[in-house]
Structure formats: C-alpha cells, structure tokens
Design an enzyme around this catalytic site. Structure first.
Site, short mmCIF file in Angstrom:
data_model
loop_
_atom_site.label_atom_id
_atom_site.label_comp_id
_atom_site.label_asym_id
_atom_site.label_seq_id
_atom_site.Cartn_x
_atom_site.Cartn_y
_atom_site.Cartn_z
N HIS A 15 0.84 -1.19 0.00
CA HIS A 15 0.00 0.00 0.00
C HIS A 15 0.88 1.24 0.00
O HIS A 15 2.08 1.18 0.16
CB HIS A 15 -0.98 0.01 1.20
CG HIS A 15 -0.33 0.20 2.53
ND1 HIS A 15 -1.03 0.60 3.63
CD2 HIS A 15 0.94 0.04 2.96
CE1 HIS A 15 -0.23 0.68 4.68
NE2 HIS A 15 0.97 0.34 4.30
N CYS A 34 6.01 5.62 4.45
CA CYS A 34 4.77 4.97 4.02
C CYS A 34 4.13 5.67 2.82
O CYS A 34 3.16 5.17 2.25
CB CYS A 34 3.78 4.91 5.18
SG CYS A 34 4.36 3.88 6.53
N HIS A 40 4.87 0.08 -0.60
CA HIS A 40 5.66 -0.75 0.31
C HIS A 40 4.71 -1.80 0.87
O HIS A 40 3.49 -1.67 0.76
CB HIS A 40 6.30 0.08 1.43
CG HIS A 40 5.31 0.62 2.41
ND1 HIS A 40 4.50 1.70 2.12
CD2 HIS A 40 4.98 0.22 3.65
CE1 HIS A 40 3.71 1.95 3.16
NE2 HIS A 40 3.98 1.06 4.11
N HIS A 42 3.50 -5.06 3.80
CA HIS A 42 3.45 -5.55 5.18
C HIS A 42 3.00 -7.00 5.16
O HIS A 42 2.25 -7.43 4.29
CB HIS A 42 2.44 -4.75 6.01
CG HIS A 42 2.84 -3.34 6.24
ND1 HIS A 42 3.78 -2.96 7.17
CD2 HIS A 42 2.42 -2.19 5.66
CE1 HIS A 42 3.92 -1.65 7.15
NE2 HIS A 42 3.10 -1.16 6.23
N ASP A 80 -4.90 -10.62 0.04
CA ASP A 80 -3.59 -11.26 0.10
C ASP A 80 -2.85 -11.13 -1.23
O ASP A 80 -3.40 -11.40 -2.30
CB ASP A 80 -3.74 -12.74 0.47
CG ASP A 80 -2.41 -13.40 0.78
OD1 ASP A 80 -1.51 -12.71 1.32
OD2 ASP A 80 -2.26 -14.60 0.50
N HIS A 81 -1.59 -10.70 -1.13
CA HIS A 81 -0.73 -10.49 -2.29
C HIS A 81 -1.33 -9.50 -3.29
O HIS A 81 -1.21 -9.67 -4.50
CB HIS A 81 -0.36 -11.82 -2.97
CG HIS A 81 0.64 -12.59 -2.17
ND1 HIS A 81 0.27 -13.39 -1.12
CD2 HIS A 81 1.99 -12.66 -2.25
CE1 HIS A 81 1.35 -13.94 -0.59
NE2 HIS A 81 2.41 -13.50 -1.26
N GLU A 125 0.03 -4.57 11.89
CA GLU A 125 0.75 -4.13 10.69
C GLU A 125 2.23 -4.50 10.81
O GLU A 125 2.88 -4.83 9.82
CB GLU A 125 0.58 -2.62 10.50
CG GLU A 125 1.09 -2.13 9.18
CD GLU A 125 0.72 -0.68 8.94
OE1 GLU A 125 -0.06 -0.42 7.99
OE2 GLU A 125 1.18 0.19 9.69
#
Length: 135
Positions: A15, A34, A40, A42, A80-81, A125
């Site tokens: 994100h 961020c 980037h 998480h 996810d991903h 996070e």
C-alpha cells in the site's frame, strides 16, 4: 455466559499512504516512508474475535471451520498479495491505513455472522504496531 473465540490469519499486501488533497510535501511530512510512490508492503496478522453464548447443542460459540472459510472468502482472497491502493475497490478512495483496513475487514465480515455475536478485529501491521476495531 459469553465466551470469546479467536481465529488468527495472515496476509501480505502492499500500500501507499497518501492524501490526494495534500501537496507532496504534506504527504511526505505526515506519512514519511509509508508515502513511497512505488508502494511498500506488510505481512499483516489478523485476529478475528467472536463473543457470544455457547450453543448448548454444539458446545461452540461459532464453528471455527466456518469462520476460517469466511475469512478466506471475504478477506484473504481479496487482499492477500494485492496492492491495496490499486487492486481493491475498498481502497480506491480510502487511505489504506491499518485503522481503515481493520474497519473494512469488520464491515466485510459482519453481514455474514449471527447478530447475537460481537465481532472484534485486531490487525497487526508490524510486530509492535496494531489496531483494534469493535464496530
């Protein structure tokens, strides 16, 4: 008597924290690293908690296999991903902060659960930064 049952899952997502109404300088000052224009990622840890009475017939508050399948269908398969800013409808106009992600997860799960169960979301996070949302 109420009992809380918990299911822990994880997902990986990228994100960028960014407010389009602000200047690049304002975004950098508030969001720092961020705000990277190239995004980037998480490794999020998600804990879904359901609180309610124990069913006398099953001994369950809620069937954990059903909860696992619900989380997979409504959250993991969607996030996810993924790049949350680019790949998800929820974050096209909503800044994908941990706070907002937790609220969106709650909103996606709540309609699928019995009304007599309280739903809480905890989203890590990082190992040290996490949020909770109780609806």
């Amino acid at each position: 008597m109420n009992v809380t049952v918990c299911r822990k899952e994880n997902f990986n997502a990228a994100h960028r924290l960014y407010n389009p109404a602000w200047t690049d300088e304002q975004n950098q000052n508030v969001f720092g690293l961020c705000n990277n224009p190239n995004f980037h990622g998480h490794n999020y840890d998600l804990i879904v908690k359901l609180t309610g009475p124990i069913d006398q017939d099953t001994g369950y508050v809620y069937d954990m296999k059903k909860l696992s399948l619900l989380i997979k269908a409504e959250i993991l398969n969607k996030f996810d991903h993924k790049n949350l800013n680019l790949d998800t409808q929820e974050f096209q106009q909503l800044n994908p902060t941990a706070e907002n992600i937790a609220v969106v997860i709650w909103q996606r799960l709540r309609p699928h659960l019995p009304e007599n169960l309280a739903l809480s979301i905890t989203l890590f996070e990082t190992e040290r930064n996490f949020v909770e949302y109780h609806g």
